[in-house]
Design a protein around this motif. Sequence first.
Motif, PDB file in Angstrom:
ATOM      1  N   UNK A   1      42.594  52.223 -15.306  1.00  0.00           N
ATOM      2  CA  UNK A   1      42.816  53.411 -14.499  1.00  0.00           C
ATOM      3  C   UNK A   1      44.291  53.757 -14.620  1.00  0.00           C
ATOM      4  N   UNK A   2      44.667  54.999 -14.332  1.00  0.00           N
ATOM      5  CA  UNK A   2      46.092  55.317 -14.370  1.00  0.00           C
ATOM      6  C   UNK A   2      46.863  54.426 -13.394  1.00  0.00           C
ATOM      7  N   UNK A   3      47.917  53.803 -13.881  1.00  0.00           N
ATOM      8  CA  UNK A   3      48.718  52.949 -12.997  1.00  0.00           C
ATOM      9  C   UNK A   3      49.600  53.752 -12.067  1.00  0.00           C
ATOM     10  N   UNK A   4      49.982  54.955 -12.509  1.00  0.00           N
ATOM     11  CA  UNK A   4      50.879  55.790 -11.720  1.00  0.00           C
ATOM     12  C   UNK A   4      50.483  57.250 -11.914  1.00  0.00           C
TER      13      UNK A   4
ATOM     14  N   UNK B   1      40.510  46.046 -10.081  1.00  0.00           N
ATOM     15  CA  UNK B   1      41.318  46.702 -11.107  1.00  0.00           C
ATOM     16  C   UNK B   1      42.461  45.802 -11.548  1.00  0.00           C
ATOM     17  N   UNK B   2      42.851  45.958 -12.813  1.00  0.00           N
ATOM     18  CA  UNK B   2      43.958  45.148 -13.325  1.00  0.00           C
ATOM     19  C   UNK B   2      45.264  45.525 -12.641  1.00  0.00           C
ATOM     20  N   UNK B   3      45.408  46.809 -12.320  1.00  0.00           N
ATOM     21  CA  UNK B   3      46.617  47.280 -11.630  1.00  0.00           C
ATOM     22  C   UNK B   3      46.225  48.177 -10.476  1.00  0.00           C
ATOM     23  N   UNK B   4      47.027  48.199  -9.465  1.00  0.00           N
ATOM     24  CA  UNK B   4      46.801  49.088  -8.332  1.00  0.00           C
ATOM     25  C   UNK B   4      47.438  50.447  -8.645  1.00  0.00           C
ATOM     26  N   UNK B   5      46.683  51.497  -8.504  1.00  0.00           N
ATOM     27  CA  UNK B   5      47.197  52.827  -8.786  1.00  0.00           C
ATOM     28  C   UNK B   5      48.247  53.225  -7.753  1.00  0.00           C
ATOM     29  N   UNK B   6      49.355  53.766  -8.237  1.00  0.00           N
ATOM     30  CA  UNK B   6      50.418  54.256  -7.367  1.00  0.00           C
ATOM     31  C   UNK B   6      50.454  55.771  -7.481  1.00  0.00           C
ATOM     32  N   UNK B   7      50.609  56.471  -6.349  1.00  0.00           N
ATOM     33  CA  UNK B   7      50.640  57.932  -6.331  1.00  0.00           C
ATOM     34  C   UNK B   7      51.963  58.395  -5.729  1.00  0.00           C
ATOM     35  N   UNK B   8      52.624  59.317  -6.417  1.00  0.00           N
ATOM     36  CA  UNK B   8      53.853  59.918  -5.903  1.00  0.00           C
ATOM     37  C   UNK B   8      53.644  61.434  -5.845  1.00  0.00           C
ATOM     38  N   UNK B   9      54.032  62.058  -4.748  1.00  0.00           N
ATOM     39  CA  UNK B   9      53.788  63.481  -4.519  1.00  0.00           C
ATOM     40  C   UNK B   9      55.065  64.277  -4.796  1.00  0.00           C
ATOM     41  N   UNK B  10      54.899  65.410  -5.510  1.00  0.00           N
ATOM     42  CA  UNK B  10      55.998  66.325  -5.807  1.00  0.00           C
ATOM     43  C   UNK B  10      55.632  67.718  -5.285  1.00  0.00           C
ATOM     44  N   UNK B  11      56.586  68.385  -4.631  1.00  0.00           N
ATOM     45  CA  UNK B  11      56.385  69.734  -4.122  1.00  0.00           C
ATOM     46  C   UNK B  11      56.725  70.733  -5.226  1.00  0.00           C
TER      47      UNK B  11
END
Length: 599
Positions: free
Chosen positions: A225-228, A262-272
């Motif tokens: 899955x996407x990591x970031x 999952x192999x990695x936990x997905x991280x989400x960063x928000x941009x305005x």
Amino acid sequence: MGIQPNEADTPQGALAIAEASGYSDTALRGLLSTASRYQQAGRHEDARVILRSDAFADAQGATLDQFRLLAMNSIVALDDRTWAASFTRDLPVEQFSSYPADRQQSAVDLQAQTFTIAGRYLPAAQSLIASAPLRPDAGSLADNDRIWQLLKRASTSRLDREARTAIGYEQQGWLELALSLREPGITLEAQGKSIRQWQSNWADHPAAQPLPSELQLITNLSGERPGYIALALPLTGPLAEAGQAIRDGFFAAYYEDDQSDADTQTRVRVFDTHAADFPAIYDQIDGTRPDLVVGPLDKSALNTLTNRTSLPTPVLALNYLEGGQDHPAQLFQYGLSAEDEARQIADRLIADDRPQAVALIPWGDWGDRVESALVKRMNENGGKILDIVRYDREEDLRKTVADLFDINSSRQRAINIEHTIALNVEFEPRRRQDIDAVVLVASPTIGRQFNPLFAFYFGGDLPVYAPSTIYTGTPDASRDGDLERVRFTDIPWMLNPDSARRQRTSAALPNATQRYGRLFAMGMDAYALSSKLQLLSQVEGSDIEGLTGTLSMTPEGIVRRQQQWAIFQQGVPTRLETPTDPSEDTPIDPQDTLQPTDR
């Protein structure tokens, strides 16, 4: 009057000769011989005239078998959906077995294609499953892919009903596999687990080795899955409320997702994205090295990406470019498109055998897009939009409907007759008689005014079809009684208000889920898509059951949505099933309206 020699080689002449003989079995065999000769010459339209006539209404035995084989041949050659829908109502799944051994394989292929053209995907799949011992390619990857794609398109209710009565190891296994992946919003990891469990339970099944390509890819991707993820949305400015609703839906799905395997936990960063021009924002985001950018929402921001030859980071845009625009690779497009709904209305009209319709569409750019997509799809399907009346909500809606139904022309004809005979005549206006249905593109408030006017102007017998704009999203029997019998398409999220998943998120975020329900669901599906873009882009025919519809992808990276259908009964939306399946072409009982499902 007898048939002239120059008329004998016409389908009408052949039918007249057969009728004169009382449609004897010899005459019917002669008709079939003529139809076969037409087909060999590529004259399938002429063959259709014969094969769609009433001559074979009482055919039996070998004559009926030959009729069915020839009919399927022309249905497939002409891709005639309307004929296929009526023909397959009486076509047995085991029909292929009625032919000699050397013809059964070609008969199976025609039969499966005919069921598919009719939209009856489960019988198409069952034809292939039942005929496996006869077909040299049975059990191959290509064959398993074909069966799987058919089963995926069958309705859940029909699959479930068939699974309870299925006979045979192969059919039972296929049905259980199809049902195991049916939950909307199911995570990629959960799908991978389900497939592996099925494979273990059905190790000797033809579909277990090799798995259909789509299922192979799911099992391979389920650990990835996407990591970031960079979530780029307008959180300030004029689109702030829409952006915030999508953001809330995205994170609701994120926190529901079990990532423990999952192999990695997905991280989400928000941009305005309201803070600066999107090209600058994209470059800023790209500098943080994400695996995927979800956004932008604004069409003008999306258009700026078309100037780029490549995108270092894949982008799942939450809107669509104008049709035909060039765009760089790794740009995927997903949104709540008005054009998608217009195309689905056209498909439903044809499936319901309503090929000639009139439409009411509001003025404006949005209405222009709806009109263009509706007309184009109807023409592609062999139907026709007879007339389109554009309207403004401030106009006299009575006159608008009178114009749509051509009532004034009816009145004028009566006046002309009175002038001609110099007498008063008894007269009742009539609407135009070539209309099969009405397409109503309107808000709930305007729709509640239009629908009663259809009956007032002698169109009460015409079915009315509408997009999701006709429904507020909250059942309101007292107000929506004026929308009685209107059929409309909407997203699963709106048509399942009592589902456990919606109840959970509504309790936590009532404003986002109620006021901006469709955008909230779009955010949840954007998260689901973030881990399945490779699946949809790499496996032709693959799709996922989302909260905004069944999601699939074109080769150009455009996500298409297939919504659900409902009809207002006693002012309350009642789900409609797939129209082309005769066993399901009726509404669910009103007492079962929008029953809770654990979605």
